[in-house]
Structure formats: C-alpha cells, structure tokens
Design an enzyme around this catalytic site. Structure first.
Site, mmCIF file in Angstrom:
data_model
loop_
_atom_site.group_PDB
_atom_site.id
_atom_site.type_symbol
_atom_site.label_atom_id
_atom_site.label_comp_id
_atom_site.label_asym_id
_atom_site.label_seq_id
_atom_site.Cartn_x
_atom_site.Cartn_y
_atom_site.Cartn_z
ATOM 1 N N ASP A 1 -6.438 3.220 11.600
ATOM 2 C CA ASP A 1 -7.034 1.953 10.969
ATOM 3 C C ASP A 1 -7.842 1.648 12.509
ATOM 4 O O ASP A 1 -7.079 0.720 12.938
ATOM 5 C CB ASP A 1 -5.823 1.737 10.681
ATOM 6 C CG ASP A 1 -4.910 0.819 11.725
ATOM 7 O OD1 ASP A 1 -4.565 1.885 12.423
ATOM 8 O OD2 ASP A 1 -4.118 0.673 11.202
ATOM 9 N N ILE B 1 0.992 -0.938 -0.292
ATOM 10 C CA ILE B 1 -0.427 -0.045 -0.420
ATOM 11 C C ILE B 1 0.779 1.136 0.013
ATOM 12 O O ILE B 1 0.700 2.292 -0.371
ATOM 13 C CB ILE B 1 -1.059 -0.212 1.604
ATOM 14 C CG1 ILE B 1 -1.987 -1.020 1.428
ATOM 15 C CG2 ILE B 1 -1.956 1.283 1.477
ATOM 16 C CD1 ILE B 1 -2.440 -0.968 2.298
ATOM 17 N N SER C 1 -9.781 -6.402 11.543
ATOM 18 C CA SER C 1 -9.496 -6.508 10.211
ATOM 19 C C SER C 1 -8.243 -8.109 9.623
ATOM 20 O O SER C 1 -8.500 -8.505 8.706
ATOM 21 C CB SER C 1 -8.217 -5.533 9.688
ATOM 22 O OG SER C 1 -9.137 -4.883 9.343
#
Lengths: 510, 510
Positions: free
Chosen positions: A256, A197, A262
């Site tokens: 986050d 990312i 996640s």
C-alpha cells in the site's frame, strides 16, 4: 471501422472493449492498446481485450460503456485506434524514476477516476511507487489531486476535528466513543469510516449494527449541522474516489504505497483541521515497535503540515483486542454499554485518551479530564443517541436490542493459571469464520483479558454465529490454533521461544 | 454456492469469472480474489470480477473456461472462495526484495502458463523485476522454468547453431541470408522468428512473403531434418509459452525486465549450443553506444554460459536501414536478390560477418571467407530454395513474383548534395503508415544510402501501398518529417545541433 455492438452484461471500473483477433490485427491493435469508440457525438476511450472467437463484425461493450454511448445490442459504432491517455506517460516516467509534478498528478487522478487506465497500468504505478517511494512533494501533489478529482464536504466551521486509526487490533470500537465525546462538547467531528477489508469488523460495520451508515454527502452534512458529529461509511461519498480505485489494485498485491496520501486525502476532503492519529503498536499491526510507530507518525505529520492539517499521533497498546467484544453487533453493544457504564476500562481509557488529545490540540486544558467528564456525566451518551437518530436509527436503542447469532460455542480453560496472551490474528480468524462482518451478529466475546487469573473449566471466550456449519468450522480452528494462552506461574510467560538451528550443511564447509 | 452459467462470448489468457456484487459480498469476495468453479470432477481456479448489475443467481464464465468445465449456458456450477495460487507468494516475495529460487520460478511459470495469475499480479511482477533487476541465479531459474513449462525441439544433433538480433534497425533481413549460408555448409540452424511488434516487418513477416512460416513443431522438425535449417514463426510452437504471456503485460508499460531470460529461453527450448547475437548499435536501437552494447552482451554471455549456450555477441552498424528495402515483400525480394547477386553490399557484409562468426565459434578457420564462398557459389541460394520448398513454398520463386502494393509515392531530393542521414524511426513510421506489416506488399524502397551524392530531382525513396488513403497519410508525414537528410558540402554534416538554453528564472536566484 464500423462494428456492431454486442453488450456484455456487466460493468467494470475502467472501459474495456472486446474485439476478435482478426479485427484487432486489421486495426494493428495489441492487447491493452486504446481505441476510441464513438456513436454520433458520444464517445469513450477503452482498452482492447483480444478474443479468439468473437464475431468479426462486432465489438463487445460492457453495460456501463453502452449507457454512456447510448447504444443498444446490434447497433453500429465506430472503433478506431487512438493514443493512450496522457497519464500513461506519467506512469512511464515513474518507471524511469521520475518525480510526479502537480499537473501530472492531476492528469493521473483524472484518468484514474475517468476509468482510462487499465489494471496493468495501475498495478505498474502502484508497484513502481512501492519500490521508489514518494518524495514529500509528490505525496502532496498526489494527495491534493485525489481530493480535487472528487467531492468535498463543505461545512462552514473554522475548526474541524477528526480521529483516525491505522487499525490492526480486533475489537477497536473507540471511534464510537470518541465521536460523541467530542461532539457533546460542541466541537465538529465528521467521521467517515470504512468497512472491514480483512478483519471481522470495521467502524462502519459496527455503527451499522445501530444506525444506517450509507448516507449520501448531503445527508451527512445535515447530520453534522444538527449534531456536530456523525459516523458514516466513507465508500459512497465520492471523497477522493481515485483512492478507492487504487486500493482495489493494491489489495491483491499486499502492498500500500499510497498509504499516507490515501488517508490524508480523505481527511482533506472533509476539511479536517486537527486529527488525532491512533497508531496501534504491537504484533499484527502496521507498527510492530515504538520505533516503527514514530517513523510512520512522522510521515503523517509532515504531509499533514503541508496540507494544512495539524496531526497528533498517539501510539497505543495493541497486543490484545480492545475491550472484550469482536464483531459488528457485539462491538456495538459494548460501545453502548461503555458510554453508560464506563466499562470495559481499556476501551474507556483509549477513547478518553484520544478524545483528550484532540481537545488539547485546539487549546483545551486537561483534555483527558474534560473528555472523561463528558462520558461520566452521560453527555456523550446523549450525544451518541442524537447522532443515531439523525442518521436514521432508533435513539432509544439498548445494548440487548442488537441481535446476536443464536448458535454459540464457548471455549474453556484446560488448566489453572494466568492469561498471558490473546492472539489477535486467531481471534480475527475465528470472528470471520463465524460470519463477521457480513453476518452482523457473528463474532467473539472474550471473558478474559491478559493477566487475568483463570481456573480449569472457566470460560475463555464465546463465539456467536447464525450457522451451525460456521460454528463447526470454528471448532476446527480452536482445535489447532490457541487463541488464549494460559501460563502456570504468572500473567507473563518469560520464555518466549526455544531457538533451534539445524545447519543445512556441516559448519566447517561454510 | 450453486450458480447458473452465463457464457461470456470471448476468451482470456487467464481465467476470470463475473459475479454480482451481492453474491460477492455473500461469499466475502473482493475484486481479484480467487474462486474454485467446479462441475462434477472438472474445475478451474479463476479471478473474480465484481459487477454491479449481473444476475444474482448466475456466474459469468468465458468461452475457454466453459470448454474446460464442459458446461453450457444455464447449467449449474459450484463457486466457492479459494486460496490464491502459490505463485502469488513468489510475487509478494519479489515485492519485498526476495530472491526467486528454482522451485519458486517453476511454480510461477506453471501458474502463468495455467492462466492462474491476473494481469494485476503479472504487472506487479514485471514492475518489481524492472526496479530490482534479477541476480544471475534468478535469471537462470526463470529461464529454465520458462523452458520446462513449454515444449522443446529435440533434434538428435550435437551442435545446433542460431542467430539472434536485438533489432531496432528497419530492413534487417539478415537472417534470410545467414540461415541458408549455415545450412548449406551442413550445419544445423533451427531459426524461430517473431512478427513485427512496433516495426514495419519482423523476420517471420519477411519469410512469409516467400513461404509459409506458421508451422507446428513436428513440421518444423521435419524441415530441419531435411534441410538443416528453417525460418519459421516462433509464436505457435509453445516454446517457453510463459514468456509470451509476460510480454503481453510488458508491452503497454514499455519495459522489458525479462529481456535476457526471454530470448535465451527460446534458444534453450530449440537446443541451441552456439548463438551469434547481433547487437545493432546506434540511435533508435536498444544499444545506443558501443558501451551499452558491451554491457548488454555481457549479460547474455554470462547467462548463456550458465545455460550451456556459447554466445558470441557482435555490435553492428545501425544508423540507417540494412540494404534499401523496408516492408515484408520488398525485403523478401531484396534477400532473394542478395543470395543471387551479392548486393546490396551492406546486407551481404552483415550476413557474411555474422555467419562467419558462427562458423568460427565451432572451430571453422576463416569463417568469413567460408561463408562468403557459400554465397558466391550459389550454394546458399540453392539451400534457401530447399528450405522454401520444405516449408511449403514455391522453390522456383523469383524476386519479381513477390507482389507489391500498386499505389506508390516517390519522394525526390529538393537540392544537390550528399545524403547525410536516413532517419530509421521516420522510415519505419512511413512503412507502417503504408500498411506494413499486415499488408505484405506495403513498404519503403530507398534509392540512396548515407554518403551518396544526389542532385535536385533525384528520387530518394518510393513508398508502396495497397491503399490511396494510406498513401495520403504518408504524404502528410513526409511534409512534416524528413526521412532523408541532404547536406550541401559533404556526406557528413559536421554541426549536429545548436544547443540553446533558456533559464527558467534569473540565474542569480539559483
């Protein structure tokens, strides 16, 4: 109200329709209000974007929504105001500090996957959880709901191992060794991985320099049933798909709050029973100190235990890149070499330590030694080549077969001394500027590690790229930022910083 | 990268461009990343939307951005990745509980007005402030920055009065009396007002049933210089425009953390020196109790004092509509009547109390009496007609000239007794269902107030609409919801509710 379809030629994760302001006023619609759009028995719920000069007899619909409605340009559809999705109440509950129940988590994730929530609403959810955190029950509810609203890998095996790293260290190709070590010993390890990312390479990018990684779930299952392992890209598998949508909103905000759910949702979705969690610890990573690493590990272990996943966290050294190579092709070459030559030593030590920890979690004595044996005897390399073949790559591939960028730039030591730092963020920036991860052959190859003795004129690192323009951009970076620091006296520079303080007003006034 | 323009036929508050996923990957762009789009010397900064099947040689650009770039369909523009706006750092600072300085507030408001921040980023800002609140310094910085990034009314007058209501009571046409009372006494009151957001009428909607309200700033200035007052719509004046953009994001989330700065920015932008703040207090309003009203008032007074605005807050009764009329035309009629006949009494009392308070704030003795005299002698009505004329309306307008919906429905008392409640939310719902505020002649006219004695068969209220379908929808509502409650014994029903409690599990287990 009956309106003519204008197809807007693109897709969006969440359904949006465009109405002229006059039409919106007639229907008493404000921006982000919901409408039901229907054509015969087909319908969608969409969020309204209000335009200033859109045709007043028309509604703008994106390509993906037009496919669901099966309508073409100019055809008539009905548009009417409707209630917002129920999950908006869940978000509003979180805005007033409520707790999310399991039913609410399911509603939320169903609506996220169904594209019913707007970016404004998702951003509010993410920010609310960022400020309030999640109770362990909420984290459990959200994790399970993420998994329930996606696909799952079903392997008929009682024990499924996995390895996950929290990242932040350039050059961390450890998974490319851990997976074959574990699989070569007869244990199952269905490794899904991500693409980079913000770094020069993710595990999926590294593996893709050797073999296809974009496998559908059925193909992934076949690879594992044949070889006990795989290293595939997780993004196309539809495992916990709500998570992928949430991450898109978290990314621009730099927060986050779904971090632990996640990661564990992805593990639960592949049926992991035992996970070794690598927590790289040092400047530039998630856990800057051992205390932070312990706190993060605790969260994973607690939620994992509720989910039936046994987790062993391992804090690892992260002050310089793992091995010498940074960038998809360079790292793939280094991993192939390590499976054969047991070098570089830091990479091998890290891989064997993590694999050994996993083995001990399922009752194997002396896990480290068992893992190292698998590597030393060539079993792990053989297994890796089976996995490469099963994923559709060339099992006979040699490190030199993996192409590198032909434009290079080498940076040399300007003085004699010892390497006392290698700056991870600068190395990552150079690798990205050279073109990684998109350009697979771009990256940085270090020639030194921290503590190495160097002489003026010795090469410190070489940058690879496909483009002279990109190499020029790298030149500018190395003129300003020092990626490798040389100390005169020893491999450790004792003075860290001179701390200066200029008071903004005379001290006596304070 | 050079790309061909595809014009997407609508506008958005913030610039967005659409790129195909392959192009986005080449440019290393994630959703919501920023690009610079330029054509010759013209450029915009836009947020990226990534599409699945957009032409790979093209970039999608909205109409408003294409105007700024002066490009047409098919022309070439350059698109390249760029840094996010500086104000994103301000939002990220707020996400880690930092405080917003004046320079940061200016950066933020400039970027909001310039359309540089995405909805995700704005929603995160709004949610972060919802959870953390604002220090008084931050509130000051944000308020001033909102004003500095918009236009200002400049009247060359030392004292500028204003009246603001926090709303929540249907039928509150008080401003239509306060403005002419104050202006008729020679004082300046430049009243900007809003349209209804969730209610059947805002002050701008009410005034619009009598005279134009959509005046530009220059025209508004002219009206005030001529008459000392005005009642115009604030939405087109570009006073504190950042606020209007923030409100669009707050609305779907049901939160309003910019509440106090929002309101005071509008007051500062018109140069108010003295403001009477009406805090309706009761069920269904912002302040449900007197304690809440005091707390809210304190925030306004404190920030107002920093901004150089003297504020006097007044808690007002809000358990039933003000007067009898709800809906733009009905309320405009009632306000005109009240200026002439001094009825209904509750409306007159409220208007005179607020106007009197304003007068006393600037040193006038016995403000209530002075204000009432202005009303009783017809000075206020005369002034109102001057204002109507200056705004472009008919100064000779009579209440009956204002048209009402010709479809009606009257609801009658089913039993003898006393009116003990009038449910504001149900009255508002009926008014909106009848078509208000879009249909100006739609609304509800009450025939009773709380405490009134009624006999079975007496009319309780009449609903006006232009549409039989809407009247039918109102019929359904009155079948289920009771807007007016009748008690048998007295105008007050002593038993409020029977409180029942069903334990969810046996008490002993708790």
């Amino acid at each position: 109200m009956q309106l003519k379809v204008v197809i807007l030629p693109y897709e969006s994760a969440h359904y949006t329709v465009v109405l002229d302001q006059t039409v919106a006023k007639k229907l008493d619609l404000k921006p982000n209000d919901r409408v039901r759009v229907f054509s015969g028995s087909r319908e969608i719920i969409a969020t309204v974007t209000i335009a200033k000069d859109f045709p007043q007899d028309s509604v703008g619909i994106y390509t993906n929504a037009s496919r669901i409605l099966q309508v073409n340009e100019g055809e008539a559809v009905h548009v009417e105001p409707t209630e917002p999705p129920k999950s908006l109440d869940v978000i509003r509950k979180k805005l007033v500090r409520g707790k999310i129940t399991f039913e609410e988590a399911m509603q939320l994730m169903r609506d996220i996957v169904g594209g019913l929530l707007s970016e404004v609403e998702l951003a509010a959810l993410v920010t609310a959880i960022h400020f309030q955190g999640l109770s362990i029950d909420e984290a459990y509810n959200l994790t399970v709901a993420m998994v329930e609203t996606g696909r799952r890998l079903s392997l008929n095996r009682p024990t499924i191992l996995d390895k996950h790293s929290l990242g932040g260290v350039p050059g961390d190709k450890t998974s490319l060794l851990v997976v074959p070590i574990i699989a070569s010993l007869g244990f199952t390890i269905p490794k899904t991985s991500s693409r980079a990312i913000t770094s020069p390479a993710g595990t999926a990018d590294r593996m893709e320099a050797i073999a296809p990684v974009n496998l559908p779930l059925e193909e992934m299952t076949r690879v594992i049933e044949k070889t006990n392992g795989c290293i595939v890209w997780g993004g196309a598998l539809n495992l916990a798909p709500a998570d992928d949508i949430i991450i898109r909103v978290e990314y621009p905000l730099g927060i986050d709050p779904f971090f632990v759910p996640s990661i564990l949702a992805k593990k639960l979705a592949v049926g992991s029973t035992h996970v070794v969690l690598d927590v790289p610890t040092g400047r530039g990573t998630k856990a800057r100190t051992l205390e932070e690493a312990r706190r993060i590990a605790h969260d994973f272990i607690e939620l994992g235990s509720m989910l039936g996943i046994k987790i062993q966290a391992v804090s690892t050294y992260a002050e310089e890149p793992v091995g010498y190579a940074v960038g998809p092709a360079l790292e793939a070459r280094e991993a192939l070499q390590a499976l054969n030559s047991l070098k570089p030593l830091d990479l091998v030590d890290k891989a064997v330590s993590l694999a050994g920890t996993l083995l001990e979690m399922i009752g194997i004595q002396n896990g480290f030694d068992v893992a190292f044996e698998a590597l030393r005897t060539g079993k792990a390399e053989k297994k890796f080549r089976q996995i490469i073949e099963a994923q559709g790559g060339n099992p006979g591939i040699k490190p030199d077969d993996i192409p590198l960028g032909e434009k290079t730039l080498t940076v040399y030591a300007e003085e004699d001394g010892f390497v006392y730092y290698i700056d991870n963020p600068t190395i990552a920036l150079i690798g990205k500027t050279a073109g990684a991860p998109i350009d697979k052959g771009a990256g940085v190859l270090l020639h030194v590690k921290i503590g190495d003795k160097v002489k003026a004129g010795d090469p410190l690192f070489t940058v690879y790229s496909y483009s002279s323009v990109k190499i020029q951009a790298v030149e500018k970076i190395v003129e300003t930022l020092r990626a490798v620091g040389i100390g005169k006296i020893a491999g450790r520079k004792m003075m860290l910083e001179k701390i200066t303080f200029v008071p903004s007003r005379p001290l006596l006034e304070r």
